[in-house]
Write a protein that holds these residues in place. Structure first.
Motif, PDB file in Angstrom:
ATOM      1  N   PRO A 119       0.799  -1.233   0.000  1.00 10.84           N
ATOM      2  CA  PRO A 119       0.000   0.000   0.000  1.00 10.84           C
ATOM      3  C   PRO A 119       0.826   1.276   0.000  1.00 10.84           C
ATOM      4  CG  PRO A 119      -0.825  -1.577   1.624  1.00 10.84           C
ATOM      5  CD  PRO A 119       0.475  -2.104   1.137  1.00 10.84           C
ATOM      6  N   ALA A 120       2.027   1.253   0.566  1.00 12.24           N
ATOM      7  CA  ALA A 120       2.828   2.478   0.658  1.00 12.24           C
ATOM      8  C   ALA A 120       3.118   3.038  -0.732  1.00 12.24           C
ATOM      9  CB  ALA A 120       4.126   2.210   1.413  1.00 12.24           C
ATOM     10  N   VAL A 121       3.698   2.226  -1.596  1.00 20.12           N
ATOM     11  CA  VAL A 121       4.057   2.693  -2.941  1.00 20.12           C
ATOM     12  C   VAL A 121       2.806   2.911  -3.787  1.00 20.12           C
ATOM     13  CG1 VAL A 121       5.146   1.978  -5.102  1.00 20.12           C
ATOM     14  CG2 VAL A 121       6.380   1.773  -2.945  1.00 20.12           C
ATOM     15  N   ALA A 122       1.810   2.053  -3.618  1.00 15.99           N
ATOM     16  CA  ALA A 122       0.560   2.253  -4.365  1.00 15.99           C
ATOM     17  C   ALA A 122      -0.053   3.599  -4.019  1.00 15.99           C
ATOM     18  CB  ALA A 122      -0.419   1.122  -4.052  1.00 15.99           C
ATOM     19  N   GLY A 123      -0.136   3.915  -2.729  1.00 16.12           N
ATOM     20  CA  GLY A 123      -0.722   5.187  -2.317  1.00 16.12           C
ATOM     21  C   GLY A 123       0.095   6.379  -2.768  1.00 16.12           C
ATOM     22  N   GLN A 124       1.414   6.295  -2.626  1.00 15.00           N
ATOM     23  CA  GLN A 124       2.268   7.394  -3.079  1.00 15.00           C
ATOM     24  C   GLN A 124       2.120   7.612  -4.582  1.00 15.00           C
ATOM     25  OE1 GLN A 124       6.066   6.004  -1.724  1.00 15.00           O
ATOM     26  NE2 GLN A 124       5.728   6.645   0.394  1.00 15.00           N
ATOM     27  N   GLY A 125       2.063   6.517  -5.332  1.00 18.23           N
ATOM     28  CA  GLY A 125       1.873   6.645  -6.777  1.00 18.23           C
ATOM     29  C   GLY A 125       0.552   7.287  -7.131  1.00 18.23           C
ATOM     30  N   LEU A 126      -0.505   6.951  -6.386  1.00 21.15           N
ATOM     31  CA  LEU A 126      -1.819   7.550  -6.656  1.00 21.15           C
ATOM     32  C   LEU A 126      -1.823   9.038  -6.362  1.00 21.15           C
ATOM     33  CD1 LEU A 126      -4.119   4.708  -5.289  1.00 21.15           C
ATOM     34  CD2 LEU A 126      -3.909   5.452  -7.662  1.00 21.15           C
ATOM     35  N   TYR A 127      -1.147   9.465  -5.312  1.00 22.48           N
ATOM     36  CA  TYR A 127      -1.046  10.897  -5.019  1.00 22.48           C
ATOM     37  C   TYR A 127      -0.409  11.641  -6.194  1.00 22.48           C
ATOM     38  CZ  TYR A 127      -2.369  11.076  -0.047  1.00 22.48           C
ATOM     39  OH  TYR A 127      -3.059  11.066   1.140  1.00 22.48           O
ATOM     40  N   PHE A 128       0.734  11.157  -6.649  1.00 18.78           N
ATOM     41  CA  PHE A 128       1.448  11.851  -7.719  1.00 18.78           C
ATOM     42  C   PHE A 128       0.692  11.744  -9.041  1.00 18.78           C
ATOM     43  CE2 PHE A 128       4.766  11.956  -4.649  1.00 18.78           C
ATOM     44  CZ  PHE A 128       5.614  12.994  -5.018  1.00 18.78           C
ATOM     45  N   ALA A 129       0.015  10.616  -9.275  1.00 16.71           N
ATOM     46  CA  ALA A 129      -0.793  10.500 -10.495  1.00 16.71           C
ATOM     47  C   ALA A 129      -1.959  11.477 -10.470  1.00 16.71           C
ATOM     48  CB  ALA A 129      -1.299   9.072 -10.641  1.00 16.71           C
ATOM     49  N   GLY A 130      -2.545  11.692  -9.286  1.00 14.73           N
ATOM     50  CA  GLY A 130      -3.625  12.674  -9.174  1.00 14.73           C
ATOM     51  C   GLY A 130      -3.142  14.082  -9.487  1.00 14.73           C
ATOM     52  N   LEU A 131      -1.969  14.436  -8.978  1.00 14.10           N
ATOM     53  CA  LEU A 131      -1.402  15.751  -9.295  1.00 14.10           C
ATOM     54  C   LEU A 131      -1.095  15.859 -10.787  1.00 14.10           C
ATOM     55  CD1 LEU A 131       1.017  16.160  -6.248  1.00 14.10           C
ATOM     56  CD2 LEU A 131      -1.158  17.347  -6.629  1.00 14.10           C
ATOM     57  N   TYR A 132      -0.595  14.777 -11.357  1.00 15.54           N
ATOM     58  CA  TYR A 132      -0.306  14.757 -12.792  1.00 15.54           C
ATOM     59  C   TYR A 132      -1.586  14.994 -13.595  1.00 15.54           C
ATOM     60  CZ  TYR A 132       1.218  12.844 -17.321  1.00 15.54           C
ATOM     61  OH  TYR A 132       1.498  12.661 -18.652  1.00 15.54           O
ATOM     62  N   LEU A 133      -2.671  14.381 -13.179  1.00 10.96           N
ATOM     63  CA  LEU A 133      -3.958  14.574 -13.847  1.00 10.96           C
ATOM     64  C   LEU A 133      -4.366  16.037 -13.829  1.00 10.96           C
ATOM     65  CD1 LEU A 133      -6.715  13.467 -14.987  1.00 10.96           C
ATOM     66  CD2 LEU A 133      -7.447  13.357 -12.592  1.00 10.96           C
ATOM     67  N   LEU A 134      -4.291  16.679 -12.677  1.00  6.43           N
ATOM     68  CA  LEU A 134      -4.696  18.080 -12.570  1.00  6.43           C
ATOM     69  C   LEU A 134      -3.832  18.982 -13.441  1.00  6.43           C
ATOM     70  CD1 LEU A 134      -5.397  18.320  -8.727  1.00  6.43           C
ATOM     71  CD2 LEU A 134      -7.062  18.165 -10.595  1.00  6.43           C
ATOM     72  N   VAL A 135      -2.524  18.740 -13.421  1.00  2.00           N
ATOM     73  CA  VAL A 135      -1.618  19.562 -14.240  1.00  2.00           C
ATOM     74  C   VAL A 135      -1.939  19.393 -15.712  1.00  2.00           C
ATOM     75  CG1 VAL A 135       0.789  19.819 -14.974  1.00  2.00           C
ATOM     76  CG2 VAL A 135       0.229  19.625 -12.540  1.00  2.00           C
ATOM     77  N   VAL A 151      -5.183  21.229 -16.663  1.00  2.00           N
ATOM     78  CA  VAL A 151      -4.966  22.674 -16.769  1.00  2.00           C
ATOM     79  C   VAL A 151      -4.189  22.995 -18.029  1.00  2.00           C
ATOM     80  CG1 VAL A 151      -3.829  24.665 -15.721  1.00  2.00           C
ATOM     81  CG2 VAL A 151      -5.116  23.050 -14.287  1.00  2.00           C
ATOM     82  N   ALA A 152      -3.127  22.220 -18.293  1.00  2.00           N
ATOM     83  CA  ALA A 152      -2.266  22.505 -19.442  1.00  2.00           C
ATOM     84  C   ALA A 152      -3.018  22.343 -20.757  1.00  2.00           C
ATOM     85  CB  ALA A 152      -1.058  21.581 -19.425  1.00  2.00           C
ATOM     86  N   ASP A 153      -3.902  21.360 -20.827  1.00  2.00           N
ATOM     87  CA  ASP A 153      -4.673  21.154 -22.051  1.00  2.00           C
ATOM     88  C   ASP A 153      -5.953  21.970 -22.082  1.00  2.00           C
ATOM     89  OD1 ASP A 153      -2.785  19.474 -22.973  1.00  2.00           O
ATOM     90  OD2 ASP A 153      -4.022  17.670 -23.012  1.00  2.00           O
ATOM     91  N   ARG A 154      -6.087  22.838 -21.071  1.00  2.00           N
ATOM     92  CA  ARG A 154      -7.217  23.774 -20.987  1.00  2.00           C
ATOM     93  C   ARG A 154      -8.570  23.073 -20.870  1.00  2.00           C
ATOM     94  NH1 ARG A 154      -3.684  25.901 -24.771  1.00  2.00           N
ATOM     95  NH2 ARG A 154      -2.730  27.897 -24.180  1.00  2.00           N
ATOM     96  N   HIS A 155      -8.545  21.876 -20.344  1.00  2.00           N
ATOM     97  CA  HIS A 155      -9.823  21.196 -20.123  1.00  2.00           C
ATOM     98  C   HIS A 155     -10.628  21.921 -19.048  1.00  2.00           C
ATOM     99  CE1 HIS A 155      -9.001  18.057 -22.849  1.00  2.00           C
ATOM    100  NE2 HIS A 155      -8.082  17.435 -22.125  1.00  2.00           N
ATOM    101  N   LEU A 156      -9.926  22.412 -18.021  1.00  2.00           N
ATOM    102  CA  LEU A 156     -10.650  23.079 -16.943  1.00  2.00           C
ATOM    103  C   LEU A 156     -11.225  24.416 -17.396  1.00  2.00           C
ATOM    104  CD1 LEU A 156      -8.474  22.295 -13.811  1.00  2.00           C
ATOM    105  CD2 LEU A 156     -10.520  21.170 -14.637  1.00  2.00           C
ATOM    106  N   ALA A 157     -10.631  24.992 -18.452  1.00  3.43           N
ATOM    107  CA  ALA A 157     -11.170  26.251 -18.967  1.00  3.43           C
ATOM    108  C   ALA A 157     -12.515  26.027 -19.638  1.00  3.43           C
ATOM    109  CB  ALA A 157     -10.187  26.878 -19.963  1.00  3.43           C
ATOM    110  N   ARG A 158     -12.687  24.821 -20.158  1.00 10.43           N
ATOM    111  CA  ARG A 158     -13.982  24.464 -20.734  1.00 10.43           C
ATOM    112  C   ARG A 158     -14.706  23.631 -19.687  1.00 10.43           C
ATOM    113  NH1 ARG A 158     -10.326  23.419 -24.926  1.00 10.43           N
ATOM    114  NH2 ARG A 158     -10.510  21.156 -24.652  1.00 10.43           N
ATOM    115  N   ALA A 159     -15.633  24.245 -19.021  1.00  9.61           N
ATOM    116  CA  ALA A 159     -16.218  23.672 -17.803  1.00  9.61           C
ATOM    117  C   ALA A 159     -16.748  22.261 -18.024  1.00  9.61           C
ATOM    118  CB  ALA A 159     -17.332  24.579 -17.289  1.00  9.61           C
ATOM    119  N   VAL A 160     -17.519  22.066 -19.073  1.00 15.50           N
ATOM    120  CA  VAL A 160     -18.144  20.765 -19.287  1.00 15.50           C
ATOM    121  C   VAL A 160     -17.084  19.684 -19.499  1.00 15.50           C
ATOM    122  CG1 VAL A 160     -19.654  19.411 -20.787  1.00 15.50           C
ATOM    123  CG2 VAL A 160     -20.251  21.779 -20.197  1.00 15.50           C
ATOM    124  N   SER A 161     -16.102  19.967 -20.346  1.00 20.86           N
ATOM    125  CA  SER A 161     -15.055  18.999 -20.632  1.00 20.86           C
ATOM    126  C   SER A 161     -14.214  18.710 -19.404  1.00 20.86           C
ATOM    127  CB  SER A 161     -14.148  19.519 -21.762  1.00 20.86           C
ATOM    128  OG  SER A 161     -13.084  18.640 -21.985  1.00 20.86           O
TER     129      SER A 161
END
Length: 895
Positions: A200-216, A219-229
Motif C-alpha cells: 500500500p505504501a508505494v501504491a498510495g504514493q503513486g496515486l497521489y502523484f498521479a492525481g497531481l499529474y492529472l490536474l496539471v 490545466v495545461a490542455d485547458r480542459h478546466l477552462a472548458r467547464a463541461v469537458s
C-alpha cells in the motif's frame, strides 16, 4: 540489451536449472547449515524472501493444487492470511504466476513479468506523451534498473507494485486525451492492480502523484477552462479511482481492516526518518556503495540508483524546447515532482513536514518514495532521449542539449573525484567509484556524439544503440547485488531434524529458538511454529512476551519474534507452552545438552594402547576409536580433544554410533560438524534415551579429519550426559550435526476439552492465571462469564485441521468448552452441529466454543474480515466494467 541482461541473470532459472532466490542465504543458517563452511551469498539482506515470502507462496500453490482454497494458514505463529487479502499478492499480472507454476520456478517468471510490465508501461506512457518507442523503451530500461526496483527484486509485492506505476500514468494520460468511459477502464485496472499488489505504501504514493499529474495535464490542455469537458474528465478520473478500489475490494478491505488491529506504533516516526547522504551516493554509483553499511537505514530501504546519464538526459528535457507533438506541461511537472520527492527523501523541514500527516505517507518509511522518484526521472530521461533523437532540427535546441550534456558530465566527473577522495578508505580504494563513473561518463559521451551528429540519422541511430547497451550494462550492475540465482538443491532441502520435528509435533506445535528455522520457514515442512515472520495480533504478542520478555527485543522486530529459551524452562514458561500445545523443540547441535554428566564405564579397544598413564589416541580417516558406555538414558557423549584439526573447505565432522554389541545394528547416532575443533571438551549429542538395552553399549567414534583424543588408563576419556534418571519434562529423540530434537513430555493438546472455567476479566491478571502452574490444566481461562462447565470429561476427535478450518467430533459427558490454541479471536467463526455458536477468547490468546453434553460436530472456520461484503463489491465492480465494455462496443460499431 535488456533481454541480454535477463538471459544472463535469469536464464538458468528460466530453464529450470537454478532458482531465482537467496537460498544460499537460507542454507547458511540453522538448521540447514551443519556448522561447516558457509556458502557464498549474493546479499545478506534478502532474508525476507526465504523466511516469509516463499513459504507462503509454497503453501498457496500446494494447497490450491491439492483442491483447497487457502485463505489462511495456522502454521506460522499466530497464523498468516494467504488468499484472504493481498499481503501475498497473486491477482496481478506480475504475481499470478505463483498460482500457476511451482514456486521454485515461478520466482524467475515473476521477475520477468515485472520487468516486462514496467518497460511496457513506460513505453506506452511516453508514447502517449508524444515520444517514440525507442525513447520509451530506454526509459523502461532506466526504470527497471533503478534503486527501489532493484533492491526489492525478491519482494513480489514491492517490486510488482512498482512495476505497475508506469501503467497508472499511461492510463491517466490516455484518459486526459480521450476523455471516454472506455479510457476510464485502463485507469481503473491500473488502480485495482496497484491495490492488489500488496504494498500500500508505494501504491498510495503513486496515486497521489498521479492525481497531481492529472490536474496539471487538465490545466495545461485547458480542459478546466472548458467547464463541461473539465468536469467530465475529472469525474471520469474519480470514477476510475472508485471503480479500481471496488475491483480490489475483495482483498483490499480485509487487508485494511486487519491492519487496524495490529500495533504499528513502531512505524510512527518512519516518515521523518530521511535517508543518509550515503544513500544518495548510490543514485550514481551502483557498485561502489552497495556493500557499505548504511547508518540509520538498511540497504534494501536505502539503495537509490538512478544513474548519472538518466539525470543528464532529464536536464536535456528541461532545457530544450518542447516538440509540438509532446503533451504540454509534462516536463515541468516531472521536474518539480522529482525535486519534491528528493526533498522528502533526503531533506525535510517546515516546508514539507505537513506531508507526513497525509494518509499513506503517515507511518511509512519515506525512503519508499524512491519508486516514484525513479519513475519521474526515467520519464524525464525518456523525453530527453526523444528530443536528442528527433527534435534537434532547431539550432537552439541542439546547443541547449549539448550544453546540458557537457555541463552534467563535467559536474559528475568532478563529483566523482571528490567522492573517490572522501570515501577512499571506506571503499578500500577508489576503483569501484571510478568504474561506476566510467560507464556513466561513457554514456554521456555517446549522447554528445549523438547531438553532434544529429543531422546524420544513421549515425545518430547507431549512437543510441550504443547508449541502450551502456544503460543496460549499468542496469545489470544495479541489479547484480539483488538478483540471486542458486542451485535447486538449496531450495528448502529435507533434513533429518525437520522430519523428526514433524513426528514429534502431531497436532500440536513446535518452537525453534536461537535463530533456527528462520522466520516462517518451518511451514515449508508442515511444521506449526510458535514464532513466525508475520504480523502479530496483540494478544499473541503479550503471550509470547510472557514466555520470553526479550522475544521482540534487540535484533528482532515486531513482525519477526524469536524465543531464546531452552528445553528446560521455568514453571511459568512450561505452563504457557503447555497451553499452546507445544510438543517439541529444536536446539542447535553445538548447544550443551542439559543433564548431569558422569564418567563412562567400560574397557577400551586394543587400538587405544594398554598403558595406564594418560595419553592420546588418533581419531580420523581410517582411524576408528571404540569403547563402551553404560545405557543410562544417554543424551550425549563428551570426548577430550588433545590436538584439534581444521578444514575450511569441507569442514570437520565427528560422529558417535551406539550399538548393543560390536558389529551389531546401530541403535543411535550423533554428529557434530565445524570448520574445525580445537583442544578441549567436545560434546556429541546422541538420542539414546530409552533404548531398552541392559548391558554396556558399544561406542564407535569416527572423524573426517585427524584429531588426537585424550586417553586415561588405556581408554578414551569419555563422559556421558544423561537425563539423571529423573523426568525433567523433555526427551531427546533425534540428533545430528543440524540440530537436536526434543519432545516435551506433558503438553496439553492444542485442540482440547476444558471441563472447567476460570473467569478473569482483567487482561494482566488473566495472562498471569494462564501462566500460573497451579491453574488446573482442565480449566480454560476466560475473559467474560459464560455457560458454566459441568466438570465432566469428553472425547475429542479432530477430523479436519487444514489452516482454514478445524473440525472436531465431541462426545461430552457434560457441557464444557472446546479450546483451540490458535489465534482465532478475529476472522474466525464457529458452529456446533451447523448452528452458529459464539467464539470466545480462551486462555488469553486463543479461541474456544461452548459445547453442550452429548455428541456434537464442532467446526471453527476462517471467514476473514468482511470477506463476504468485499467479494460482493468486487463482483458489482466487475459488472460495471462489463457494462462499460458492452455499451462502448455497441457505440463504436454504430459509429
Amino acid at each position: 540489451m535488456l533481454a541480454a541482461v535477463l538471459v544472463y541473470r535469469l536464464g538458468p532459472a528460466l530453464v529450470g536449472d537454478k532458482v531465482f532466490g537467496a537460498m544460499a542465504l537460507l542454507n547458511n543458517m540453522l538448521p540447514w547449515s551443519n556448522g561447516g563452511p558457509l556458502l557464498p551469498v549474493t546479499n545478506n539482506a534478502l532474508s525476507d524472501q526465504v523466511d516469509t515470502i516463499l513459504p507462503s507462496y509454497l503453501d498457496i500453490h500446494q494447497r490450491l493444487f491439492g483442491g483447497d482454497l487457502p485463505l489462511s494458514t495456522d502454521l506460522t505463529g499466530p497464523g498468516t492470511t494467504l488468499l484472504a487479502d493481498s499481503a501475498h499478492p497473486v491477482l496481478t499480472p506480475t504475481t499470478v504466476w505463483f498460482l500457476l507454476l511451482p514456486t521454485s520456478y515461478a520466482t524467475a517468471v515473476v521477475k520477468v513479468a515485472e520487468v516486462a510490465v514496467a518497460v511496457a508501461g513506460m513505453a506506452l506512457w511516453l508514447r502517449r506523451i508524444g515520444t517514440g518507442w525507442t525513447a520509451g523503451l530506454l526509459a523502461g530500461v532506466i526504470y527497471v534498473g533503478s534503486g527501489f526496483f532493484a533492491s526489492f527484486s525478491t519482494w513480489p509485492a514491492q517490486a510488482g507494485t512498482a512495476a505497475l506505476l508506469p501503467a497508472l500514468f499511461w492510463g491517466v494520460e490516455r484518459l486526459v486525451q480521450e476523455r471516454t468511459a472506455r479510457s476510464l477502464l485502463v485507469v481503473a485496472a491500473a488502480v485495482a492492480f496497484l491495490l492488489l499488489g500488496g504494498f500500500p505504501a508505494v501504491a498510495g504514493q503513486g496515486l497521489y502523484f498521479a492525481g497531481l499529474y492529472l490536474l496539471v495535464r487538465l490545466v495545461a490542455d485547458r480542459h478546466l477552462a472548458r467547464a463541461v469537458s473539465g468536469v467530465r474528465t475529472f469525474a471520469l478520473a474519480v470514477g476510475a479511482l472508485v471503480l479500481g478500489v471496488g475491483l480490489a475490494a475483495v482483498q483490499l478491505v480485509p487487508l485494511t481492516v486487519g491492519l487496524v488491529g495490529i500495533d504499528l506504533s513502531t512505524r510512527a516516526d518512519s516518515f521523518s526518518a530521511t535517508l543518509p547522504f550515503r544513500s544518495a551516493l548510490t543514485a550514481f554509483y551502483p557498485g561502489a556503495f552497495v556493500d557499505v553499511s548504511f547508518p540509520a537505514a538498511n540497504l534494501i530501504e536505502s539503495y537509490a540508483y538512478l544513474g548519472a546519464a538518466p539525470v543528464v538526459l532529464g536536464a536535456v528535457a528541461l532545457l530544450t524546447r518542447r516538440d509540438r507533438t509532446e503533451a504540454r506541461a509534462v516536463v515541468p511537472f516531472l521536474t518539480l515532482a522529482a525535486l519534491v520527492a528528493v526533498s522528502l527523501i533526503y531533506r525535510q523541514g517546515w516546508w514539507n513536514s505537513w506531508v507526513g500527516a497525509l494518509p499513506v505517507f503517515e507511518g511509512n518509511p519515506i525512503g519508499r518514495l524512491r519508486a516514484v522518484l525513479a519513475l519521474l526521472v526515467a520519464g524525464l530521461a525518456g523525453i530527453g532521449a526523444h528530443r536528442i533523437l528527433t527534435a534537434l532540427d532547431r539550432r537552439g535546441n541542439r546547443v541547449r542539449a549539448l550544453a546540458a550534456l557537457l555541463a552534467g558530465g563535467t559536474v559528475f566527473g568532478v563529483a566523482t573525484v571528490l567522492v573517490g577522495q572522501r570515501y577512499a578508505v571506506l571503499l578500500e580504494g577508489r576503483r569501484a567509484v571510478y568504474e561506476d563513473a566510467a560507464w556513466a561518463l561513457a554514456t554521456v559521451a555517446v549522447l554528445v556524439v549523438a547531438v553532434l551528429l544529429a543531422h546524420r540519422r544513421r549515425a545518430r541511430t547507431v549512437a543510441f544503440v550504443v547508449v541502450a547497451a551502456l544503460l543496460g550494462v549499468q542496469a545489470n550492475a544495479s541489479v547484480s547485488n539483488f538478483w540471486p540465482v542458486t542451485d535447486r538443491s538449496l531450495f528448502y532441502p529435507q533434513l533429518g531434524v525437520t522430519q523428526a520435528l514433524a513426528q514429534v509435533q502431531g497436532q500440536g506445535r513446535i518452537y525453534a529458538p536461537l535463530g533456527q528455522l528462520l522466520g516462517s520457514t518451518a511451514s515449508v515442512y508442515g511444521l506449526r511454529s510458535v514464532t513466525a515472520h508475520t504480523f502479530q495480533p496483540q494478544p499473541w504478542v503479550d503471550y509470547l512476551t510472557a514466555i520470553d520478555p526479550d522475544v521482540y527485543g534487540t535484533g528482532r522486530t515486531y513482525t519477526n519474534p524469536a524465543l531464546s529459551i531452552g528445553p528446560l524452562g521455568s514453571a511459568k514458561q512450561d505452563a504457557l507452552l503447555d497451553r499452546m500445545g507445544v510438543t517439541g523443540y529444536l536446539q542447535p547441535a553445538r548447544v550443551p545438552v542439559p543433564g548431569p554428566s558422569v564418567d563412562a564405564r567400560g574397557a577400551a579397544t586394543p587400538a587405544a594402547g594398554s598403558s595406564d598413564e594418560p595419553g592420546t589416541v588418533e581419531l580420523g580417516p581410517g582411524r576408528v576409536v571404540r569403547t563402551t558406555v553404560e545405557p543410562t538414558s544417554l543424551r550425549a557423549v563428551t570426548v577430550e580433544v588433545a590436538q584439534g584439526a581444521t578444514d575450511t573447505v569441507n569442514g570437520v565432522s565427528v560422529e558417535a554410533q551406539l550399538r548393543a554389541s560390536a558389529g551389531g545394528p546401530v541403535l543411535a547416532t550423533g554428529r557434530v560438524t565445524g570448520i574445525g575443533f580445537g583442544a578441549g571438551s567436545l560434546q556429541i549429542p546422541v538420542a539414546a534415551e530409552g533404548l531398552g538395552v541392559t548391558g554396556p553399549l558399544d561406542l564407535t567414534l569416527t572423524a573426517t579429519a585427524p584429531l588426537q583424543l585424550v586417553t586415561a588408563g588405556g581408554r578414551p576419556s569419555v563422559q556421558v550426559t544423561t537425563s539423571g534418571g529423573d523426568a525433567d519434562g523433555v526427551r531427546l529423540v533425534y540428533a545430528d550435526d543440524h540440530g537436536t530434537v526434543w519432545e516435551r513430555s506433558n503438553p496439553l493438546d492444542r485442540v482440547r476439552w476444558a471441563s472447567g472455567a476460570l473467569v478473569v476479566p482483567d487482561p494482566a491478571a488473566r495472562l498471569a492465571a494462564v501462566g500460573d502452574p497451579t491453574t488446573p490444566r482442565d480449566e480454560v481461562v476466560l475473559a467474560e462469564p459464560g455457560p458454566v462447565p459441568a466438570g465432566a470429561g469428553a472425547g475429542v476427535d479432530v477430523t479436519a485441521d487444514d489452516g482454514d478450518r478445524v473440525r472436531v467430533s465431541v462426545d461430552a459427558a457434560g457441557g464444557g468448552y472446546l479450546v483451540v490454541a490458535d489465534a482465532l479471536q478475529t476472522g474466525w467463526s464457529a458452529t456446533v452441529d451447523g448452528v452458529p455458536a459464539p467464539l470466545v477468547d480462551a486462555d488469553y490468546a486463543f479461541g474456544g466454543v461452548w459445547v453442550p453434553a452429548g455428541r456434537h460436530d464442532v467446526e471453527l472456520r476462517f471467514t476473514g474480515t468482511l470477506l463476504g461484503p468485499s467479494l460482493a463489491v468486487t463482483g458489482l465492480s466487475l459488472l460495471v466494467v462489463l457494462t462499460v465494455l458492452v455499451v462502448g462496443g455497441r457505440r463504436r460499431r454504430r459509429g
